[in-house]
Design a protein around this motif. Structure first.
Motif, mmCIF file in Angstrom:
data_model
loop_
_atom_site.group_PDB
_atom_site.id
_atom_site.type_symbol
_atom_site.label_atom_id
_atom_site.label_comp_id
_atom_site.label_asym_id
_atom_site.label_seq_id
_atom_site.Cartn_x
_atom_site.Cartn_y
_atom_site.Cartn_z
ATOM 1 N N ASN A 82 -19.192 14.253 17.387
ATOM 2 C CA ASN A 82 -19.608 13.665 16.111
ATOM 3 C C ASN A 82 -19.899 12.167 16.211
ATOM 4 N N LEU A 83 -19.927 11.617 17.416
ATOM 5 C CA LEU A 83 -20.238 10.202 17.676
ATOM 6 C C LEU A 83 -19.190 9.240 17.120
ATOM 7 N N ARG A 84 -18.039 9.751 16.721
ATOM 8 C CA ARG A 84 -16.965 8.877 16.229
ATOM 9 C C ARG A 84 -15.669 9.086 17.003
ATOM 10 N N ASP A 85 -15.369 10.329 17.358
ATOM 11 C CA ASP A 85 -14.116 10.628 18.050
ATOM 12 C C ASP A 85 -14.343 10.621 19.557
ATOM 13 N N ASN A 86 -13.448 9.944 20.271
ATOM 14 C CA ASN A 86 -13.603 9.770 21.704
ATOM 15 C C ASN A 86 -13.128 11.010 22.460
ATOM 16 N N SER A 87 -14.047 11.606 23.216
ATOM 17 C CA SER A 87 -13.710 12.741 24.079
ATOM 18 C C SER A 87 -14.058 12.424 25.527
ATOM 19 N N LYS A 88 -13.868 11.162 25.915
ATOM 20 C CA LYS A 88 -14.146 10.711 27.280
ATOM 21 C C LYS A 88 -15.591 10.996 27.676
ATOM 22 N N TYR A 89 -16.492 10.638 26.770
ATOM 23 C CA TYR A 89 -17.903 10.802 27.081
ATOM 24 C C TYR A 89 -18.340 9.786 28.138
ATOM 25 N N PRO A 90 -19.362 10.104 28.911
ATOM 26 C CA PRO A 90 -19.898 9.135 29.878
ATOM 27 C C PRO A 90 -20.721 8.072 29.148
ATOM 28 N N THR A 91 -20.177 6.903 29.002
ATOM 29 C CA THR A 91 -20.839 5.857 28.213
ATOM 30 C C THR A 91 -21.465 4.761 29.073
ATOM 31 N N TYR A 92 -21.453 4.932 30.389
ATOM 32 C CA TYR A 92 -22.030 3.931 31.282
ATOM 33 C C TYR A 92 -23.352 4.431 31.842
ATOM 34 N N LEU A 93 -24.146 3.498 32.349
ATOM 35 C CA LEU A 93 -25.313 3.893 33.122
ATOM 36 C C LEU A 93 -24.834 4.583 34.398
ATOM 37 N N PRO A 94 -25.698 5.363 35.058
ATOM 38 C CA PRO A 94 -25.175 6.410 35.960
ATOM 39 C C PRO A 94 -24.823 6.008 37.386
ATOM 40 N N LEU A 95 -24.772 4.722 37.740
ATOM 41 C CA LEU A 95 -24.557 4.374 39.144
ATOM 42 C C LEU A 95 -23.242 4.918 39.679
ATOM 43 N N ILE A 96 -22.151 4.733 38.955
ATOM 44 C CA ILE A 96 -20.849 5.206 39.432
ATOM 45 C C ILE A 96 -20.809 6.729 39.472
ATOM 46 N N CYS A 243 -34.576 1.595 35.769
ATOM 47 C CA CYS A 243 -35.507 2.675 35.415
ATOM 48 C C CYS A 243 -35.423 3.828 36.408
ATOM 49 N N ILE A 244 -35.306 3.502 37.698
ATOM 50 C CA ILE A 244 -35.210 4.554 38.719
ATOM 51 C C ILE A 244 -33.967 5.408 38.501
ATOM 52 N N LEU A 245 -32.852 4.766 38.162
ATOM 53 C CA LEU A 245 -31.589 5.498 38.015
ATOM 54 C C LEU A 245 -31.538 6.338 36.744
ATOM 55 N N VAL A 246 -32.059 5.821 35.642
ATOM 56 C CA VAL A 246 -31.845 6.496 34.353
ATOM 57 C C VAL A 246 -32.935 7.495 33.999
ATOM 58 N N THR A 247 -34.117 7.377 34.607
ATOM 59 C CA THR A 247 -35.235 8.233 34.199
ATOM 60 C C THR A 247 -34.913 9.723 34.260
ATOM 61 N N PRO A 248 -34.305 10.246 35.337
ATOM 62 C CA PRO A 248 -34.027 11.697 35.356
ATOM 63 C C PRO A 248 -33.121 12.149 34.218
ATOM 64 N N PHE A 249 -32.160 11.314 33.825
ATOM 65 C CA PHE A 249 -31.238 11.696 32.753
ATOM 66 C C PHE A 249 -31.911 11.617 31.387
ATOM 67 N N ILE A 250 -32.809 10.658 31.222
ATOM 68 C CA ILE A 250 -33.546 10.551 29.962
ATOM 69 C C ILE A 250 -34.490 11.734 29.790
ATOM 70 N N PHE A 257 -28.582 10.956 26.228
ATOM 71 C CA PHE A 257 -28.467 9.730 27.001
ATOM 72 C C PHE A 257 -28.257 8.531 26.094
ATOM 73 N N PHE A 258 -29.124 8.354 25.107
ATOM 74 C CA PHE A 258 -29.029 7.173 24.246
ATOM 75 C C PHE A 258 -27.824 7.257 23.313
ATOM 76 N N SER A 259 -27.448 8.446 22.905
ATOM 77 C CA SER A 259 -26.247 8.603 22.071
ATOM 78 C C SER A 259 -25.003 8.211 22.857
ATOM 79 N N SER A 260 -24.961 8.555 24.137
ATOM 80 C CA SER A 260 -23.813 8.207 24.976
ATOM 81 C C SER A 260 -23.685 6.704 25.138
ATOM 82 N N LEU A 261 -24.819 6.009 25.341
ATOM 83 C CA LEU A 261 -24.774 4.570 25.532
ATOM 84 C C LEU A 261 -24.394 3.841 24.244
#
Length: 325
Positions: A82-96, A243-250, A257-261
């Motif tokens: 619901n975009l309010r309760d934290n369920s350990k979503y991936p909120t970082y860009l994907p390098l790690i 752009c190279i890292l995030v394009t496949p996920f977008i 993707f944008f909701s997570s960020l």
């Protein structure tokens, strides 16, 4: 000889002179600090086992890499919430996450094996941060302040906590500080380092407007054509890797993707929001975040009107973020 190359060589020579000017007792004290830092890291590695970190962010970062290796887009999971309760979503860009997936791909399949690689990287990043801050003071002749600052970075409570739980901050901040140091001399490399910082953990996003404002003011006031070229190189170094890292996920889940960020902005603030006195009274449980955003935007406005040293603006913004986030 090209003017830019001459300036770069001059700056390198000046840095070597700085090292030669360091009093021996300051240099030996700093080396002893590095020894203590390494000892501290090894002590925590021996004290806290992988199973002690199963509720920490680093475990969930590793887990998202496993999901990627299994063909799952980790950013799509937030669409089930619901975009309010934290369920350990991936909120970082994907390098790690990609790094975890790579280790899993080459046969390092367990969290313990991942930690055996990640912990030395975190140690190296910690030493890089302290050494960089030490250098920033040294180049202005503040040897003792540099030593005090390095001591705080290496041995402070916040640092001890990061060493214990192995969060991502060390690597992100190491990339960020190196990027700021190299901004004028090596703009493309500086941009790549900034993209690395953003792709590990997007703490650096609050500094990016300050950097662009500072560069814009220099170009506007002094009409520096070389600086304009340098800024373009910086932006290329910044944008292309991201752009190279995030394009496949977008492409596979743009909304996820944008909701997570954006989730760190929309989620419940919890205890950090409730613990900010007047902010929580006037603005509710998200009061801390709202106050932080307002103050950071105010810093941007001040930076656009008054010439403030780049590191000073970044330091104030970081102080605001740490106090209110």
């Amino acid at each position: 000889m090209d003017t830019n190359n001459l300036l770069i060589k001059t700056n390198i020579f000046q840095r070597l002179k700085i090292i030669k000017r360091i009093p021996k007792h300051i240099l030996y004290s700093f080396l002893f600090l590095i020894f203590l830092t390494i000892f501290l890291h090894f002590l925590y590695w021996d004290t806290y086992y992988p199973e002690d970190l199963l509720n920490e962010d680093i475990f969930y970062a590793w887990k998202e890499g496993v999901n990627i290796e299994n063909g799952v887009n980790p950013y799509a999971r937030i669409l089930l919430g619901n975009l309010r309760d934290n369920s350990k979503y991936p909120t970082y860009l994907p390098l790690i996450y990609l790094f975890s997936a790579f280790l899993n791909k080459i046969g390092l399949n367990t969290f313990a094996e991942f930690l055996s690689i990640w912990r030395p990287i975190s140690l190296l990043a910690d030493i890089t941060i302290g050494t960089s801050i030490f250098y920033l003071y040294l180049r202005n002749g503040f040897f003792y302040l540099g030593l005090v600052s390095a001591t705080i970075v290496f041995l402070g409570r916040w640092s001890n906590y990061i060493v214990r739980v192995q969060h991502l901050e060390y690597l992100a901040i190491a990339f960020l500080i190196l990027s700021l140091i190299l901004f004028e001399d090596k703009p493309f490399i500086s941009g790549v380092l900034m993209s690395g910082s953003l792709c590990v953990k997007h703490l650096a996003i609050i500094f990016l407007p300050i950097i662009l404002i500072s560069a814009g003011l220099k170009i506007k006031n002094w009409h520096l054509s070389n600086f304009t070229i340098g800024l373009k190189k910086y932006l290329r170094g910044l944008i292309i890797p991201v752009c190279i890292l995030v394009t496949p996920f977008i492409l596979t889940s743009p909304l996820g993707f944008f909701s997570s960020l954006l989730f760190p902005i929309s989620r419940h603030a919890g205890s950090s929001g409730l613990g900010t006195g007047i902010g929580s009274i006037l603005l509710g449980e998200d009061g801390a975040k709202i106050v932080a955003y307002i103050l950071i935007l105010y810093i941007y406005w001040i930076s656009s009107k008054i010439k403030i040293p780049l590191f000073s603006s970044c330091l104030v913004s970081l102080f605001i973020f740490l106090q209110f986030n």
